[in-house]
Design an enzyme around this catalytic site. Sequence first.
Site, PDB file in Angstrom:
ATOM      1  N   TYR A  32      17.064  28.812  37.572  1.00  0.00           N
ATOM      2  CA  TYR A  32      15.827  28.334  36.949  1.00  0.00           C
ATOM      3  C   TYR A  32      15.892  28.530  35.418  1.00  0.00           C
ATOM      4  O   TYR A  32      14.908  28.896  34.782  1.00  0.00           O
ATOM      5  CB  TYR A  32      14.594  29.015  37.580  1.00  0.00           C
TER       6      TYR A  32
ATOM      7  N   CYS B 201       7.197  26.359  17.884  1.00  0.00           N
ATOM      8  CA  CYS B 201       5.859  26.587  17.317  1.00  0.00           C
ATOM      9  C   CYS B 201       4.822  26.902  18.386  1.00  0.00           C
ATOM     10  O   CYS B 201       3.844  26.174  18.561  1.00  0.00           O
ATOM     11  CB  CYS B 201       5.436  25.357  16.529  1.00  0.00           C
ATOM     12  N   GLU B 202       5.060  27.928  19.139  1.00  0.00           N
ATOM     13  CA  GLU B 202       4.092  28.412  20.134  1.00  0.00           C
ATOM     14  C   GLU B 202       4.264  29.919  20.226  1.00  0.00           C
ATOM     15  O   GLU B 202       5.400  30.400  20.307  1.00  0.00           O
ATOM     16  CB  GLU B 202       4.384  27.823  21.517  1.00  0.00           C
TER      17      GLU B 202
ATOM     18  N   GLY C  72      14.220  32.399  48.796  1.00  0.00           N
ATOM     19  CA  GLY C  72      13.221  33.330  48.299  1.00  0.00           C
ATOM     20  C   GLY C  72      13.708  34.720  47.964  1.00  0.00           C
ATOM     21  O   GLY C  72      12.953  35.514  47.391  1.00  0.00           O
TER      22      GLY C  72
ATOM     23  N   GLU D 144      18.167  28.977  52.794  1.00  0.00           N
ATOM     24  CA  GLU D 144      18.261  28.142  51.578  1.00  0.00           C
ATOM     25  C   GLU D 144      18.142  29.002  50.320  1.00  0.00           C
ATOM     26  O   GLU D 144      17.207  28.835  49.532  1.00  0.00           O
ATOM     27  CB  GLU D 144      17.109  27.123  51.556  1.00  0.00           C
ATOM     28  N   PRO D 145      19.073  29.924  50.102  1.00  0.00           N
ATOM     29  CA  PRO D 145      18.947  30.765  48.905  1.00  0.00           C
ATOM     30  C   PRO D 145      19.332  30.003  47.638  1.00  0.00           C
ATOM     31  O   PRO D 145      20.252  29.177  47.648  1.00  0.00           O
ATOM     32  CB  PRO D 145      19.959  31.891  49.166  1.00  0.00           C
ATOM     33  N   GLY D 146      18.616  30.277  46.566  1.00  0.00           N
ATOM     34  CA  GLY D 146      18.962  29.688  45.273  1.00  0.00           C
ATOM     35  C   GLY D 146      19.189  30.803  44.271  1.00  0.00           C
ATOM     36  O   GLY D 146      20.311  31.182  43.953  1.00  0.00           O
ATOM     37  N   ARG D 147      18.067  31.389  43.820  1.00  0.00           N
ATOM     38  CA  ARG D 147      18.103  32.418  42.774  1.00  0.00           C
ATOM     39  C   ARG D 147      19.105  33.538  43.074  1.00  0.00           C
ATOM     40  O   ARG D 147      19.839  33.973  42.200  1.00  0.00           O
ATOM     41  CB  ARG D 147      16.700  33.019  42.650  1.00  0.00           C
TER      42      ARG D 147
ATOM     43  N   ARG E 113      11.360  30.609  31.452  1.00  0.00           N
ATOM     44  CA  ARG E 113      10.798  31.575  32.403  1.00  0.00           C
ATOM     45  C   ARG E 113       9.870  32.618  31.753  1.00  0.00           C
ATOM     46  O   ARG E 113       8.799  32.890  32.298  1.00  0.00           O
ATOM     47  CB  ARG E 113      11.898  32.264  33.214  1.00  0.00           C
TER      48      ARG E 113
HETATM   49  C1  PLP Z   1      11.984  24.813  50.172  1.00  0.00           C
HETATM   50  C2  PLP Z   1      12.699  25.754  49.267  1.00  0.00           C
HETATM   51  N1  PLP Z   1      13.843  26.306  49.702  1.00  0.00           N
HETATM   52  C3  PLP Z   1      14.540  27.172  48.918  1.00  0.00           C
HETATM   53  C4  PLP Z   1      14.095  27.513  47.658  1.00  0.00           C
HETATM   54  C5  PLP Z   1      14.904  28.451  46.842  1.00  0.00           C
HETATM   55  O1  PLP Z   1      14.232  29.600  46.522  1.00  0.00           O
HETATM   56  P1  PLP Z   1      14.968  30.809  45.840  1.00  0.00           P
HETATM   57  O2  PLP Z   1      15.638  30.299  44.630  1.00  0.00           O
HETATM   58  O3  PLP Z   1      13.911  31.772  45.551  1.00  0.00           O
HETATM   59  O4  PLP Z   1      15.958  31.332  46.844  1.00  0.00           O
HETATM   60  C6  PLP Z   1      12.902  26.972  47.178  1.00  0.00           C
HETATM   61  C7  PLP Z   1      12.395  27.349  45.842  1.00  0.00           C
HETATM   62  O5  PLP Z   1      11.262  27.513  45.566  1.00  0.00           O
HETATM   63  C8  PLP Z   1      12.184  26.054  48.008  1.00  0.00           C
HETATM   64  O6  PLP Z   1      11.046  25.495  47.577  1.00  0.00           O
END
Ligand code: PLP
Length: 446
Positions: A397, A368-369, A263, A297-300, A336
Amino acid sequence: MADFEVSLAQEPDAASLIAAHPNLRMDPVDGLCLEGVPLAVIAKDLGTPCWVYGAGTIRTRLAALRDAFDQAGLGATHIHYAVKANDHLAVLTVMAEAGVGADVVSAGELQRALKAGIPPSAIVFSGVGKSAADLRLAVAEGIAQINVESVEELAMLSAISATAGRTIDVTLRVNPDVDAATHAKITTGKADNKFGIAWTEAAAAYGFAGSLPGLHPVGLATHIGSQILSAAPFRAAYARIAELVRDLRAAGHTVTRVDCGGGIGIPYEGEQPAPLAEIAQALAETLGGLDLDLMVEPGRWLVGPAGVLLSAVVLVKQTAERRFVVLDAAMNDLVRPAMYDAWHGILPVAADRMAAPATPADIVGPVCESGDTFAKDRVIAALEADAVVAILDAGAYGAVMSSTYNARPLATVALVDGSQWDVIRPRQEMSDLWSREIVPARFGTR
Ligand SMILES: Cc1ncc(COP(=O)(O)O)c(C=O)c1O
């Protein structure tokens, strides 16, 4: 629950966008460079649209995240990269080489993580609707943990795990009913969201999990949303989880792990960056003293600023009302802006454009949007046909959410690593678009 305010600075200009991205540099001759590679060279060689990721950037960001946890006395925190943010095998391999685990949400992501060399013991499985096939694969691979989101899923997993003669570690994903103050479509920790088990029902569910064969409840998980730019929502959620840990232990349960989710946001629009040290401190102060194995669990945050989408101007269209810069990238590539009204920095790649007079324009794609708009009223250097721009912060994303809408093939992907670069996915062939489509034999004969 209180709302949490995030301060928004003025729309950043080109110079401040570059200054906010240590992986970008405007070379007076080579133009915009990602790490050590001029983006104009990649655009010329591979054509556009083209995604470019920086492996060095990902490693640097990972080191910064680890450092923040170290500084807060949380050096043992396990990082499970949220594969959904960018699931390319090369990106996952960078994570594997750095000793990072994976957070997956589907059998496909699980298999990608394994293929990239992330061991099952470093994989956790999240998601509100894991199918029986997903769960069977997770059990068969013996992954580290499944974050279960409902009592219905507990029963389903127990049956699968017991039939396979296995016992699997589970955490219960708790919905702490905390407002993450982010976009409604990526808020996940409010009581009315579909995610997790209500915190008020978590103790009963934990007891239920312990009574089922094939399950070994080890702790709790939470994830309150994405693109969060302040520490306050994390602190509020983790405090609630800490309270639950204490309650569960007082009731005689064993709780050894807490998965704190992802998050952490990134500054797309000149916002203040997420206060990493403060977030780590919030984690330390709420859950740090409870003798737990902590996970995130970082992604973004890890991959977002590591990627750009290169696109060329098809034409500039002046109407009585507005100036439209029409790009060859579209919402099918980067959804996005259309989906979340997201703001992305857009920079011309050529060095001489930095000094060109800036005027407002709508920067749009050819789909076309009307929603196929990357930026409205963006003050940007005058651009002519064929000029290449880089859409920033597109590493998370981005390509993962691409489609082939309007019969547009999936774009090329390149990976920069310092001064080297490679193609890591060629542009999809046009014929791939229909190669698996079947026209029944009784048609087409008339
Ligand atoms: C369960 C869970 N963990 C981790 C993430 C990764 O989130 P972020 O990319 O914001 O760090 C998400 C994304 O929504 C998620 O649903």
